[in-house]
Motif scaffolding. Structure first.
Motif: not given
Ligand SMILES: [Zn+2]
Length: 345
Positions: A28, A190, A194, A198-201, A203, A207
Protein backbone atom coordinates in the motif's frame (compact mmCIF):
# COMPACT_ATOMS: atom_id res chain seq x y z
CA UNK A 1 16.29 -42.82 12.76
CA UNK A 2 16.71 -40.18 10.08
CA UNK A 3 13.21 -40.86 8.74
CA UNK A 4 11.77 -40.57 12.24
CA UNK A 5 13.49 -37.21 12.77
CA UNK A 6 11.97 -35.89 9.53
CA UNK A 7 8.51 -37.06 10.46
CA UNK A 8 8.62 -35.21 13.80
CA UNK A 9 9.26 -31.98 11.98
CA UNK A 10 6.61 -32.67 9.39
CA UNK A 11 4.03 -33.10 12.17
CA UNK A 12 5.05 -29.77 13.71
CA UNK A 13 5.04 -28.03 10.33
CA UNK A 14 1.76 -29.54 9.22
CA UNK A 15 0.08 -28.04 12.27
CA UNK A 16 0.97 -24.55 11.02
CA UNK A 17 -0.52 -24.91 7.59
CA UNK A 18 -3.90 -23.40 6.71
CA UNK A 19 -5.85 -24.08 3.55
CA UNK A 20 -5.09 -22.29 0.29
CA UNK A 21 -1.74 -21.38 -1.24
CA UNK A 22 -1.38 -17.71 -2.11
CA UNK A 23 1.30 -15.88 -4.04
CA UNK A 24 1.56 -12.33 -5.37
CA UNK A 25 2.83 -9.32 -3.50
CA UNK A 26 0.49 -6.48 -2.63
CA UNK A 27 1.37 -3.50 -0.46
CA UNK A 28 0.00 0.00 0.00
CA UNK A 29 1.55 3.25 -1.15
CA UNK A 30 -0.87 5.15 1.09
CA UNK A 31 0.46 3.29 4.11
CA UNK A 32 4.10 3.69 3.04
CA UNK A 33 3.68 7.47 2.68
CA UNK A 34 1.46 7.69 5.76
CA UNK A 35 3.99 6.12 8.12
CA UNK A 36 7.30 7.52 6.81
CA UNK A 37 8.37 10.86 5.40
CA UNK A 38 10.23 10.98 2.10
CA UNK A 39 13.44 11.79 3.96
CA UNK A 40 12.98 8.77 6.25
CA UNK A 41 12.40 6.50 3.27
CA UNK A 42 15.49 7.87 1.52
CA UNK A 43 17.66 6.95 4.52
CA UNK A 44 21.21 8.13 5.17
CA UNK A 45 24.72 6.80 4.56
CA UNK A 46 24.66 5.52 8.16
CA UNK A 47 22.36 2.78 6.85
CA UNK A 48 25.28 1.41 4.82
CA UNK A 49 27.50 0.62 7.81
CA UNK A 50 28.62 -2.99 8.02
CA UNK A 51 30.15 -4.22 11.28
CA UNK A 52 33.32 -6.25 11.00
CA UNK A 53 32.79 -9.95 11.69
CA UNK A 54 33.50 -10.64 15.36
CA UNK A 55 33.96 -6.96 16.23
CA UNK A 56 31.21 -7.85 18.71
CA UNK A 57 30.25 -11.29 20.07
CA UNK A 58 28.27 -13.37 17.60
CA UNK A 59 24.53 -12.80 18.08
CA UNK A 60 22.94 -16.20 18.61
CA UNK A 61 19.78 -14.91 20.30
CA UNK A 62 16.40 -16.04 18.96
CA UNK A 63 13.60 -13.69 17.92
CA UNK A 64 10.96 -12.64 20.48
CA UNK A 65 8.58 -15.17 18.84
CA UNK A 66 9.89 -18.62 17.93
CA UNK A 67 7.06 -20.01 15.82
CA UNK A 68 4.91 -17.98 13.43
CA UNK A 69 1.21 -17.65 14.21
CA UNK A 70 0.20 -17.62 10.55
CA UNK A 71 0.96 -20.62 8.39
CA UNK A 72 1.13 -21.18 4.68
CA UNK A 73 -0.36 -24.04 2.71
CA UNK A 74 2.06 -26.65 1.45
CA UNK A 75 3.79 -25.73 -1.81
CA UNK A 76 1.91 -27.22 -4.78
CA UNK A 77 3.71 -29.80 -6.91
CA UNK A 78 4.24 -27.42 -9.83
CA UNK A 79 6.30 -25.02 -7.69
CA UNK A 80 8.62 -27.62 -6.10
CA UNK A 81 12.33 -27.96 -6.76
CA UNK A 82 14.95 -25.20 -6.93
CA UNK A 83 13.38 -22.62 -9.25
CA UNK A 84 15.90 -20.97 -11.59
CA UNK A 85 13.64 -19.24 -14.10
CA UNK A 86 10.11 -19.15 -15.52
CA UNK A 87 8.98 -20.12 -19.02
CA UNK A 88 6.97 -17.04 -19.92
CA UNK A 89 4.74 -16.75 -23.02
CA UNK A 90 6.62 -15.93 -26.26
CA UNK A 91 7.13 -12.20 -26.68
CA UNK A 92 6.57 -11.42 -22.99
CA UNK A 93 9.88 -9.82 -22.00
CA UNK A 94 9.50 -9.94 -18.24
CA UNK A 95 12.11 -10.81 -15.64
CA UNK A 96 12.68 -10.44 -11.91
CA UNK A 97 15.42 -8.47 -10.17
CA UNK A 98 16.19 -10.03 -6.78
CA UNK A 99 18.33 -8.66 -3.96
CA UNK A 100 19.50 -10.69 -0.98
CA UNK A 101 19.87 -9.07 2.43
CA UNK A 102 22.19 -11.61 4.03
CA UNK A 103 23.26 -11.41 7.67
CA UNK A 104 25.18 -14.00 9.68
CA UNK A 105 25.37 -14.29 13.46
CA UNK A 106 28.87 -12.80 13.39
CA UNK A 107 28.11 -9.39 11.84
CA UNK A 108 25.52 -6.76 10.98
CA UNK A 109 25.32 -5.97 7.31
CA UNK A 110 23.50 -2.69 6.64
CA UNK A 111 21.31 -1.63 3.73
CA UNK A 112 22.29 0.19 0.53
CA UNK A 113 19.78 3.00 0.36
CA UNK A 114 20.92 4.02 -3.15
CA UNK A 115 19.61 0.74 -4.59
CA UNK A 116 16.15 1.03 -3.06
CA UNK A 117 15.94 4.75 -3.77
CA UNK A 118 16.80 4.15 -7.42
CA UNK A 119 14.17 1.41 -7.79
CA UNK A 120 11.53 3.54 -6.03
CA UNK A 121 12.42 6.61 -8.10
CA UNK A 122 12.13 4.72 -11.38
CA UNK A 123 9.20 2.50 -10.37
CA UNK A 124 11.22 -0.69 -10.94
CA UNK A 125 9.76 -3.75 -9.19
CA UNK A 126 12.05 -6.04 -7.21
CA UNK A 127 12.07 -8.88 -4.69
CA UNK A 128 14.24 -8.81 -1.56
CA UNK A 129 15.23 -11.99 0.26
CA UNK A 130 16.00 -10.96 3.82
CA UNK A 131 17.56 -12.85 6.70
CA UNK A 132 15.42 -12.91 9.85
CA UNK A 133 18.24 -11.51 11.97
CA UNK A 134 18.70 -8.80 9.33
CA UNK A 135 15.02 -7.91 9.68
CA UNK A 136 15.43 -7.63 13.45
CA UNK A 137 18.51 -5.39 13.09
CA UNK A 138 16.88 -3.30 10.31
CA UNK A 139 13.26 -2.99 11.44
CA UNK A 140 12.41 0.28 9.67
CA UNK A 141 13.74 -0.92 6.32
CA UNK A 142 11.99 -4.27 6.69
CA UNK A 143 8.63 -2.62 7.35
CA UNK A 144 9.17 -0.23 4.43
CA UNK A 145 9.96 -3.11 2.06
CA UNK A 146 6.97 -5.19 3.24
CA UNK A 147 4.47 -2.39 2.64
CA UNK A 148 5.86 -0.89 -0.59
CA UNK A 149 3.64 -2.15 -3.47
CA UNK A 150 6.64 -2.07 -5.79
CA UNK A 151 8.48 -4.67 -3.77
CA UNK A 152 8.12 -8.10 -2.25
CA UNK A 153 9.99 -9.68 0.66
CA UNK A 154 11.12 -13.28 0.90
CA UNK A 155 12.80 -15.44 3.56
CA UNK A 156 16.60 -15.90 3.43
CA UNK A 157 16.92 -17.93 6.70
CA UNK A 158 17.68 -16.54 10.16
CA UNK A 159 21.49 -16.29 10.08
CA UNK A 160 22.37 -17.50 6.57
CA UNK A 161 22.59 -21.19 7.40
CA UNK A 162 23.90 -23.56 4.77
CA UNK A 163 20.90 -25.85 4.33
CA UNK A 164 23.05 -28.61 2.80
CA UNK A 165 24.96 -29.20 6.03
CA UNK A 166 22.72 -28.27 9.01
CA UNK A 167 20.27 -30.78 10.50
CA UNK A 168 16.51 -30.67 10.02
CA UNK A 169 15.85 -29.02 13.37
CA UNK A 170 18.17 -26.16 12.40
CA UNK A 171 16.53 -25.85 8.95
CA UNK A 172 13.18 -25.45 10.70
CA UNK A 173 14.53 -22.94 13.23
CA UNK A 174 16.22 -20.85 10.53
CA UNK A 175 13.03 -20.68 8.48
CA UNK A 176 10.39 -20.37 11.21
CA UNK A 177 12.28 -17.80 13.30
CA UNK A 178 12.43 -15.63 10.18
CA UNK A 179 8.71 -16.10 9.48
CA UNK A 180 8.03 -15.16 13.13
CA UNK A 181 10.27 -12.06 13.00
CA UNK A 182 8.39 -10.87 9.91
CA UNK A 183 5.11 -11.22 11.83
CA UNK A 184 6.45 -9.22 14.78
CA UNK A 185 7.43 -6.35 12.48
CA UNK A 186 4.13 -6.55 10.60
CA UNK A 187 2.36 -6.22 13.95
CA UNK A 188 4.49 -3.17 14.80
CA UNK A 189 3.54 -1.69 11.42
CA UNK A 190 -0.11 -2.42 12.22
CA UNK A 191 0.14 -0.37 15.43
CA UNK A 192 1.61 2.58 13.55
CA UNK A 193 -1.02 2.27 10.83
CA UNK A 194 -3.82 2.26 13.42
CA UNK A 195 -2.35 5.33 15.15
CA UNK A 196 -2.61 7.18 11.81
CA UNK A 197 -6.11 5.99 11.00
CA UNK A 198 -4.76 3.65 8.32
CA UNK A 199 -5.57 0.27 9.93
CA UNK A 200 -7.64 -0.89 6.96
CA UNK A 201 -4.61 -0.53 4.66
CA UNK A 202 -2.87 -3.32 6.58
CA UNK A 203 -5.04 -5.78 4.65
CA UNK A 204 -2.76 -5.11 1.67
CA UNK A 205 0.39 -6.15 3.57
CA UNK A 206 1.14 -9.87 3.18
CA UNK A 207 0.66 -11.78 6.44
CA UNK A 208 3.64 -14.04 5.82
CA UNK A 209 6.78 -14.32 3.75
CA UNK A 210 5.86 -16.54 0.81
CA UNK A 211 9.16 -17.30 -0.92
CA UNK A 212 12.52 -18.70 0.19
CA UNK A 213 16.07 -18.28 -1.09
CA UNK A 214 18.76 -20.77 -0.12
CA UNK A 215 21.86 -19.16 1.43
CA UNK A 216 24.86 -19.99 -0.79
CA UNK A 217 22.33 -21.63 -3.12
CA UNK A 218 22.95 -24.84 -1.12
CA UNK A 219 20.45 -27.55 -0.22
CA UNK A 220 20.31 -31.22 0.64
CA UNK A 221 17.84 -33.47 -1.19
CA UNK A 222 15.18 -33.35 1.52
CA UNK A 223 15.68 -29.61 2.28
CA UNK A 224 13.20 -28.98 -0.52
CA UNK A 225 10.62 -31.25 1.15
CA UNK A 226 11.02 -29.40 4.45
CA UNK A 227 10.63 -26.00 2.75
CA UNK A 228 7.66 -27.24 0.73
CA UNK A 229 5.98 -28.41 3.95
CA UNK A 230 6.56 -24.93 5.40
CA UNK A 231 4.87 -23.42 2.33
CA UNK A 232 7.91 -21.76 0.79
CA UNK A 233 8.80 -22.16 -2.91
CA UNK A 234 12.61 -22.05 -3.37
CA UNK A 235 13.67 -19.21 -5.65
CA UNK A 236 17.21 -19.19 -7.05
CA UNK A 237 18.38 -17.44 -10.23
CA UNK A 238 19.65 -18.01 -13.78
CA UNK A 239 21.65 -14.78 -14.10
CA UNK A 240 24.21 -13.11 -11.84
CA UNK A 241 23.87 -9.33 -11.63
CA UNK A 242 27.19 -9.02 -9.82
CA UNK A 243 30.30 -10.27 -11.53
CA UNK A 244 33.38 -9.95 -9.39
CA UNK A 245 36.49 -10.08 -11.55
CA UNK A 246 38.44 -8.06 -8.97
CA UNK A 247 38.13 -4.77 -10.87
CA UNK A 248 34.84 -3.77 -9.29
CA UNK A 249 33.84 -2.21 -12.63
CA UNK A 250 30.01 -2.10 -12.76
CA UNK A 251 30.01 -2.22 -16.59
CA UNK A 252 31.57 -5.70 -16.41
CA UNK A 253 28.79 -6.90 -14.12
CA UNK A 254 26.18 -5.58 -16.54
CA UNK A 255 27.85 -7.17 -19.56
CA UNK A 256 28.13 -10.49 -17.71
CA UNK A 257 24.49 -10.43 -16.62
CA UNK A 258 23.24 -9.62 -20.12
CA UNK A 259 24.92 -12.79 -21.46
CA UNK A 260 22.53 -14.92 -19.35
CA UNK A 261 19.39 -12.79 -19.27
CA UNK A 262 16.34 -13.89 -21.26
CA UNK A 263 12.59 -13.57 -20.83
CA UNK A 264 11.58 -15.22 -17.54
CA UNK A 265 15.02 -14.75 -15.96
CA UNK A 266 15.63 -14.27 -12.25
CA UNK A 267 18.67 -12.06 -11.57
CA UNK A 268 20.68 -12.38 -8.33
CA UNK A 269 22.07 -9.29 -6.60
CA UNK A 270 22.58 -8.05 -3.04
CA UNK A 271 21.39 -4.89 -1.32
CA UNK A 272 23.87 -4.83 1.54
CA UNK A 273 27.40 -5.88 2.40
CA UNK A 274 28.16 -8.36 -0.34
CA UNK A 275 29.44 -7.85 -2.97
CA UNK A 276 30.60 -4.26 -3.39
CA UNK A 277 29.38 -1.76 -6.00
CA UNK A 278 25.91 -3.21 -6.61
CA UNK A 279 24.54 0.32 -6.15
CA UNK A 280 26.54 1.29 -9.25
CA UNK A 281 25.45 -1.78 -11.22
CA UNK A 282 21.70 -1.38 -10.68
CA UNK A 283 21.12 1.88 -12.65
CA UNK A 284 23.28 0.62 -15.55
CA UNK A 285 21.61 -2.78 -15.61
CA UNK A 286 18.10 -1.31 -15.39
CA UNK A 287 18.85 1.02 -18.31
CA UNK A 288 20.31 -1.83 -20.42
CA UNK A 289 17.30 -4.05 -19.71
CA UNK A 290 14.86 -1.26 -20.54
CA UNK A 291 16.69 -0.63 -23.81
CA UNK A 292 16.25 -4.31 -24.70
CA UNK A 293 12.53 -4.06 -23.99
CA UNK A 294 12.45 -5.89 -20.65
CA UNK A 295 9.96 -5.15 -17.88
CA UNK A 296 10.79 -5.99 -14.26
CA UNK A 297 8.20 -7.73 -12.07
CA UNK A 298 8.28 -9.32 -8.61
CA UNK A 299 9.11 -13.01 -8.38
CA UNK A 300 5.51 -13.78 -7.39
CA UNK A 301 4.22 -12.05 -10.50
CA UNK A 302 6.81 -13.89 -12.60
CA UNK A 303 5.65 -17.23 -11.13
CA UNK A 304 2.13 -16.43 -12.30
CA UNK A 305 3.40 -15.95 -15.87
CA UNK A 306 4.21 -19.55 -16.71
CA UNK A 307 5.70 -22.90 -15.66
CA UNK A 308 8.94 -22.89 -13.70
CA UNK A 309 12.29 -24.40 -14.67
CA UNK A 310 13.82 -26.25 -11.73
CA UNK A 311 16.90 -28.21 -10.70
CA UNK A 312 17.34 -30.48 -7.70
CA UNK A 313 20.44 -28.75 -6.31
CA UNK A 314 21.02 -25.01 -6.28
CA UNK A 315 24.15 -23.43 -7.84
CA UNK A 316 25.43 -20.08 -9.11
CA UNK A 317 26.22 -20.69 -12.80
CA UNK A 318 27.28 -24.33 -13.03
CA UNK A 319 26.20 -27.31 -10.92
CA UNK A 320 28.56 -27.72 -7.96
CA UNK A 321 30.08 -24.23 -8.17
CA UNK A 322 28.89 -23.40 -4.63
CA UNK A 323 30.08 -26.52 -2.81
CA UNK A 324 33.13 -24.71 -1.43
CA UNK A 325 30.79 -22.80 0.89
CA UNK A 326 30.22 -26.01 2.86
CA UNK A 327 33.62 -25.47 4.50
CA UNK A 328 34.29 -21.74 4.03
CA UNK A 329 31.88 -20.37 6.65
CA UNK A 330 31.70 -21.85 10.14
CA UNK A 331 28.76 -22.78 12.38
CA UNK A 332 26.76 -24.37 9.57
CA UNK A 333 27.30 -21.28 7.41
CA UNK A 334 26.10 -18.84 10.08
CA UNK A 335 29.55 -17.58 11.18
CA UNK A 336 32.51 -16.00 9.38
CA UNK A 337 35.91 -17.63 9.74
CA UNK A 338 37.58 -16.16 12.82
CA UNK A 339 40.34 -13.68 11.99
CA UNK A 340 43.83 -14.89 12.88
CA UNK A 341 44.92 -13.99 16.42
CA UNK A 342 47.51 -11.19 16.41
CA UNK A 343 50.98 -12.63 17.05
CA UNK A 344 52.36 -11.83 20.48
CA UNK A 345 56.02 -10.87 20.54
ZN1 LIG B 1 22.74 -14.64 1.12
Amino acid sequence: MKVLRHSVWFILLASLVPAGFALAAQGSRVLLDGVWTRAQLAGTPSNHVVTRPYSKPADLSPPARLVPVAGQAEVPADLRGVIRRVHVPAGDKVLALTFDLCERASNRTGYRTEIVNFLRGKGVAATFFAGGKWMRSHPEQTMQLMVDPLFELGNHSWTHANMAIVDDAEVARQVLWTQAQYELLREELGKRAAARGLAKDMAAVPESLRLFRLPYGRNAAHTLDLLAAMGLPVIQWDALGEWNDGSGAPEKSVAHALKSVRPGSIILMHANAVPKNTQLVVPLLAAALEKQGYRCVTVSDLLLSGPVETVQDGYFEKPGDNVQYDTLFLGGGTLHPRPAEPKTP
